[in-house]
Design a protein around this motif. Structure first.
Motif: not given
Length: 164
Positions: A39-42, A44-50
């Motif tokens: 996963l790209t950094l963006k 990864s951030f979206l998955v962590l946020k959700k």
């Protein structure tokens, strides 16, 4: 030459074998499995946020009328009129499976009492069945004993004795 071979063996041992001993690798994937792209950094951030939002939502104390219907039976300001839930009959009890499904959505707070209710129902049914079986068995033994008493000789009549 011997020194060079020894250094190469030590280097290979440290590079491959020691690493495998200290941090063993898992079995390789079968050949038909294709590794997923990283996963790209963006992303990864979206998955962590959700995931964090879903996790935080699971810890809410007020879980709503569908999970705790007893707390939300009356509308605010109405005269003892229960809320009708999605056209379901008012007198119908939810089945055990429906009760467990609703309790499981509510988390461990609501699941534990539902499971205890099921276990207590099963235990009482088992106890009642065992009690009925024992009573029936005792009645059967009583009938057999009465039949044996009726078959015994009465009024002092002696049964024929064997002579040795």
């Amino acid at each position: 030459m011997k020194f060079r071979v020894a250094c190469k063996k030590i280097y290979d041992y440290v590079r491959y074998d020691l690493k495998e001993i200290a941090f063993p690798s898992s079995l390789p994937d079968p050949p038909h499995i294709k590794p997923l792209p990283k996963l790209t950094l963006k992303d990864s951030f979206l998955v962590l946020k959700k995931a964090s939002r879903l996790y935080a939502a699971s810890w809410v104390r007020d879980i709503g009328p569908e999970l705790r219907p007893q707390d939300y039976k009356k509308k605010e300001g109405s005269d003892d009129v229960p809320i009708a839930g999605k056209g379901a009959p008012k007198d119908k009890e939810p089945s055990t499976l429906e009760d467990l499904a609703v309790a499981a959505r509510g988390g461990m707070e609501t699941l534990r009492p539902a499971l205890q209710r099921i276990y207590m129902t099963r235990a009482s049914a088992y106890r009642d069945a065992l009690r009925n079986f024992i009573e029936g068995y005792q009645e059967g033994i009583q009938e057999v004993m009465e039949k044996k008493e009726n078959l015994k000789p009465q009024d002092g009549a002696e049964s024929p004795k064997r002579s040795p």
